[in-house]
Write an enzyme that holds these catalytic residues in place. Structure first.
Site, PDB file in Angstrom:
ATOM      1  N   GLY A 250      -2.458  12.411  -7.895  1.00 57.38           N
ATOM      2  CA  GLY A 250      -3.130  11.273  -8.514  1.00 57.38           C
ATOM      3  C   GLY A 250      -3.760  11.685  -9.836  1.00 57.38           C
ATOM      4  O   GLY A 250      -3.642  12.839 -10.259  1.00 57.38           O
TER       5      GLY A 250
ATOM      6  N   CYS B 108       7.466  12.460  -6.466  1.00 55.31           N
ATOM      7  CA  CYS B 108       8.858  12.107  -6.134  1.00 55.31           C
ATOM      8  C   CYS B 108       9.737  12.105  -7.378  1.00 55.31           C
ATOM      9  O   CYS B 108      10.926  12.431  -7.296  1.00 55.31           O
ATOM     10  CB  CYS B 108       8.909  10.756  -5.422  1.00 55.31           C
TER      11      CYS B 108
ATOM     12  N   HIS C 201      30.500 -12.003 -13.860  1.00 53.34           N
ATOM     13  CA  HIS C 201      31.168 -11.007 -13.021  1.00 53.34           C
ATOM     14  C   HIS C 201      31.931 -10.019 -13.891  1.00 53.34           C
ATOM     15  O   HIS C 201      32.560 -10.434 -14.865  1.00 53.34           O
ATOM     16  CB  HIS C 201      32.143 -11.698 -12.066  1.00 53.34           C
TER      17      HIS C 201
ATOM     18  N   ILE D  43       4.278   8.760  -7.002  1.00 46.31           N
ATOM     19  CA  ILE D  43       5.344   8.536  -7.983  1.00 46.31           C
ATOM     20  C   ILE D  43       5.677   9.827  -8.737  1.00 46.31           C
ATOM     21  O   ILE D  43       6.842  10.204  -8.859  1.00 46.31           O
ATOM     22  CB  ILE D  43       4.960   7.436  -9.003  1.00 46.31           C
TER      23      ILE D  43
HETATM   24  N1  LIG Z   1       7.456   5.361 -13.147  1.00 51.56           N
HETATM   25  C1  LIG Z   1       6.161   5.070 -13.297  1.00 51.56           C
HETATM   26  O1  LIG Z   1       5.771   3.947 -13.528  1.00 51.56           O
HETATM   27  C2  LIG Z   1       5.167   6.171 -13.210  1.00 51.56           C
HETATM   28  C3  LIG Z   1       5.589   7.476 -13.165  1.00 51.56           C
HETATM   29  C4  LIG Z   1       4.647   8.467 -13.031  1.00 51.56           C
HETATM   30  C5  LIG Z   1       3.309   8.137 -12.981  1.00 51.56           C
HETATM   31  N2  LIG Z   1       2.933   6.859 -13.039  1.00 51.56           N
HETATM   32  C6  LIG Z   1       1.485   6.511 -12.931  1.00 51.56           C
HETATM   33  O2  LIG Z   1       0.709   7.678 -12.730  1.00 51.56           O
HETATM   34  C7  LIG Z   1      -0.104   7.519 -11.581  1.00 51.56           C
HETATM   35  C8  LIG Z   1      -0.388   8.833 -10.940  1.00 51.56           C
HETATM   36  O3  LIG Z   1       0.766   9.328 -10.252  1.00 51.56           O
HETATM   37  P1  LIG Z   1       0.614  10.323  -9.019  1.00 51.56           P
HETATM   38  O4  LIG Z   1       1.943  10.489  -8.401  1.00 51.56           O
HETATM   39  O5  LIG Z   1      -0.148  11.522  -9.443  1.00 51.56           O
HETATM   40  O6  LIG Z   1      -0.363   9.528  -8.088  1.00 51.56           O
HETATM   41  P2  LIG Z   1      -0.080   8.548  -6.849  1.00 51.56           P
HETATM   42  O7  LIG Z   1      -1.364   7.889  -6.575  1.00 51.56           O
HETATM   43  O8  LIG Z   1       1.133   7.728  -7.088  1.00 51.56           O
HETATM   44  O9  LIG Z   1       0.276   9.539  -5.651  1.00 51.56           O
HETATM   45  C9  LIG Z   1      -0.565  10.562  -5.245  1.00 51.56           C
HETATM   46  C10 LIG Z   1      -0.026  11.104  -3.938  1.00 51.56           C
HETATM   47  O10 LIG Z   1      -0.743  12.294  -3.629  1.00 51.56           O
HETATM   48  C11 LIG Z   1      -1.176  12.227  -2.291  1.00 51.56           C
HETATM   49  N3  LIG Z   1      -2.391  13.028  -2.185  1.00 51.56           N
HETATM   50  C12 LIG Z   1      -3.628  12.726  -2.616  1.00 51.56           C
HETATM   51  N4  LIG Z   1      -4.486  13.728  -2.337  1.00 51.56           N
HETATM   52  C13 LIG Z   1      -3.763  14.695  -1.719  1.00 51.56           C
HETATM   53  C14 LIG Z   1      -4.058  15.973  -1.194  1.00 51.56           C
HETATM   54  N5  LIG Z   1      -5.291  16.462  -1.251  1.00 51.56           N
HETATM   55  N6  LIG Z   1      -3.067  16.682  -0.627  1.00 51.56           N
HETATM   56  C15 LIG Z   1      -1.809  16.185  -0.575  1.00 51.56           C
HETATM   57  N7  LIG Z   1      -1.463  14.989  -1.053  1.00 51.56           N
HETATM   58  C16 LIG Z   1      -2.425  14.253  -1.625  1.00 51.56           C
HETATM   59  C17 LIG Z   1      -1.363  10.757  -1.993  1.00 51.56           C
HETATM   60  O11 LIG Z   1      -1.281  10.516  -0.610  1.00 51.56           O
HETATM   61  C18 LIG Z   1      -0.189  10.160  -2.766  1.00 51.56           C
HETATM   62  O12 LIG Z   1       0.984  10.184  -2.001  1.00 51.56           O
HETATM   63  C19 LIG Z   1       0.684   6.551 -10.699  1.00 51.56           C
HETATM   64  O13 LIG Z   1      -0.150   5.861  -9.809  1.00 51.56           O
HETATM   65  C20 LIG Z   1       1.323   5.634 -11.695  1.00 51.56           C
HETATM   66  O14 LIG Z   1       0.474   4.554 -11.975  1.00 51.56           O
HETATM   67  C21 LIG Z   1       3.837   5.856 -13.142  1.00 51.56           C
END
Ligand SMILES: NC(=O)c1ccc[n+]([C@@H]2O[C@H](COP(=O)([O-])OP(=O)(O)OC[C@H]3O[C@@H](n4cnc5c(N)ncnc54)[C@H](O)[C@@H]3O)[C@@H](O)[C@H]2O)c1
Ligand SMILES: Cc1cc2nc3c(=O)[nH]c(=O)nc-3n(C[C@H](O)[C@H](O)[C@H](O)COP(=O)(O)OP(=O)(O)OC[C@H]3O[C@@H](n4cnc5c(N)ncnc54)[C@H](O)[C@@H]3O)c2cc1C
Length: 501
Positions: A279, A193, A457, A190
């Protein structure tokens, strides 16, 4: 030594909601904060990132040239964007502080809120030491109950040291002095992106996104993650699927990123900033948990039960709320747990916390919202379901907005009861209207309740209603005429499929 009814460690959404709810019960509360008031709910987290997203979204709309207008002389300055972001964060921080001051200890007052700054750790089950970082500047307080709401921090890559200048994580975004010309985002969850969307919306950064798997946001259904990556690519983001980071070589004026791909080839890319978003890890280190015999999971989360207690509820005075518990790391989860704990301790619980119908929002281009379960989860659990998809291309309101990039996908049970199991939606206002389906799920309503109500609508939510109508072939526009815009399908586990045939 000062004594309180409740001490709360951490002033994020989990800690602050607990502290304030305890005031409602006339309790004396001490809130302890080691960093920013409001935690990641405000600074370097939800509010600051959403402010950046809103600004970047408005900028992208202003920069559009396909709608009959063309802005001339449109400019954006990162330092001014940062100022707006800080204004938003300060607005909320001063609201929090104003409330704390309103409820500060006054003679004869029933219930008070005191904030103390410093790092808290347990001496024993009722005693906390607050360390202000300077030698000899320590204080000890006592409390009947203690809530740990210490949140989480960005996870680190073992071989890549974050300097918060050129190699940053989400805590370092506001350290940047200007829009980086080129940026590599490691991790396509999240946070990765969302920042890929923000920086590509502003159009001043060449954004690279490393996805070590085949699809971004890996927990989402494939069609949703394909939709997200397609939009990121349309916005100019270069996605490196199946890539692993080998190394980052720090050069004087740039960073050299070496990626190894699944198929064996490697690429070297020059960027100015690397953002690590792989993460988050719970903040449990240094809390002195060994002094109170509290265990953590192998990933460092606190083990809590249904009541968010760290032990048997009737004999326990230490609770935990928010990211540190290992539940979904969301603002609303933390806030709900904070309230819930205080109601459980000092009041009477009216209903247990139900996380299953809690919507999730993701701020991409466009925003994506979901509630309940998705197809991946249903298939894992081998639960038969029916699905319907309705594109925003068919919805008059989004046609009028000239912004039809989005959809509604609804999942209902295939057991003759048509219970709503989940919905994923993307497009304008998805973050607002997802709640309507959450209500329906909470009240255990089925598809028929949706079909009985009449949506006004022109509204974006007409797409939800039409999507439900697709199931029983009552939609005004038909899948046969628009096969890529209106669809329905059903899924059942292999064993049930063969039973039928
Ligand atoms: N809009 C929202 O609600 C929102 C927005 C931001 C964050 N958050 C919270 O914060 C948390 C953390 O967000 P995040 O994006 O850091 O974690 P995430 O868990 O959403 O994504 C982590 C990504 O990093 C990848 N990854 C892990 N280790 C890796 C490595 N060694 N090399 C390359 N890629 C690797 C994983 O495959 C995954 O795609 C989210 O799970 C969410 O709960 C929520
Ligand atoms: C970039 C980003 C964007 C996000 N966007 C969203 C979003 O759009 N929607 C959403 O729902 N969620 C979002 N989140 C997640 C959300 O911010 C968190 O889930 C939420 O803030 C967790 O609340 P919390 O109270 O558990 O902890 P936090 O908000 O992390 O607060 C914990 C506080 O405890 C303090 N602390 C830690 N240890 C100690 C100690 N020993 N002594 C004293 N104080 C201590 C910390 O300094 C911190 O201030 C986002 C997170 C990030 C990082």
């Amino acid at each position: 030594m000062e004594k309180y009814d409740l001490a709360v460690i951490g002033s994020g959404p989990g800690g602050f909601s607990a502290a304030v709810r305890a005031l409602d019960f006339g309790k004396d509360v001490c809130l302890i904060e080691a960093g920013h008031v409001g935690g990641a709910g405000v600074m370097n987290g939800a509010l600051t990132s959403k402010t950046m997203w809103e600004l970047s979204h408005d900028y992208a709309v202003a920069a559009a040239v396909d709608r009959g207008y063309r802005a001339s002389g449109l400019q954006v300055d990162f330092t001014k964007v940062k100022k707006s972001v800080m204004k938003a964060a300060k607005t909320k921080q001063y609201q929090i502080l104003s409330q704390i001051e309103t409820y500060s200890q006054k003679p004869g007052q029933k219930g008070s809120l005191t904030i103390k700054y410093g790092f808290a750790s347990f001496k024993d089950r009722n005693t906390l030491e607050i360390d202000r970082g300077k030698k000899e500047d320590k204080e000890t307080i006592e409390a009947d109950y203690i809530i740990i709401a210490t949140g989480s921090s960005p996870r680190e890559l073992p071989d890549l040291k974050v300097d918060q200048k050129r190699i940053i994580n989400s805590d370092g975004i506001l350290n940047l002095k200007k829009f980086p010309e080129r940026m590599m985002i490691i991790g396509s969850g999240i946070i990765g992106c969302e920042f890929a969307t923000i920086f590509s919306n502003f159009g001043h950064t060449e954004v690279h996104l490393l996805d070590r798997a085949h699809r971004v946001i890996p927990f989402a259904d494939n069609d949703v993650s394909d939709f997200v990556s397609g939009n990121l690519q349309k916005n100019g983001v270069v996605i490196h699927h199946t890539a692993n980071l080998r190394t980052v070589n720090k050069k004087k004026d740039y960073l050299e990123v070496v990626l190894d791909y699944e198929d064996g080839h490697s690429t070297v890319i020059e960027v100015d900033v690397v953002l690590v978003s792989i993460g988050r890890d719970p903040n449990t280190k240094g809390l002195g948990l060994e002094n109170v015999n509290i265990q953590t999971t192998p990933h460092g989360y606190l083990k809590v039960n249904e009541e968010c207690a760290t032990g048997d509820f009737d004999n326990c005075n230490i609770f935990a709320a928010g990211d540190v518990t290992g539940h979904k790391a969301l603002y609303c989860v933390a806030e709900e747990q904070g309230r819930f704990i205080v109601e459980a301790i000092f009041g009477e619980l009216e209903y247990p916390t139900d996380y299953s119908h809690m919507p999730t929002l993701m701020f991409f281009k466009p925003e994506v919202a979901s509630v309940g379960v998705n197809e991946k989860i249903l298939q894992e659990k081998k639960i038969p379901y029916k699905a319907a998809f309705y594109s925003n291309e068919m919805v008059n309101r989004t046609i009028a907005m000239r912004n039809t990039n989005g959809f509604v996908k609804v999942l209902v049970s295939d057991d003759g009861r048509d219970r709503i199991l989940g919905m994923q939606a993307a497009g304008p206002q998805a973050s607002a209207f997802i709640v309507s389906v959450s209500y329906l799920m909470n009240s255990e309503s089925g598809m028929n309740e949706v079909l009985r109500s009449i949506h006004p609508h022109p509204s974006v939510t007409e797409g939800i209603q039409e999507c439900f109508r697709v199931f029983n072939k009552r939609s005004i526009f038909k899948p046969e005429a628009f096969p890529d815009k209106i669809k329905s399908w059903a899924w059942k586990p292999l064993e049930l499929q063969s039973e039928k045939s």
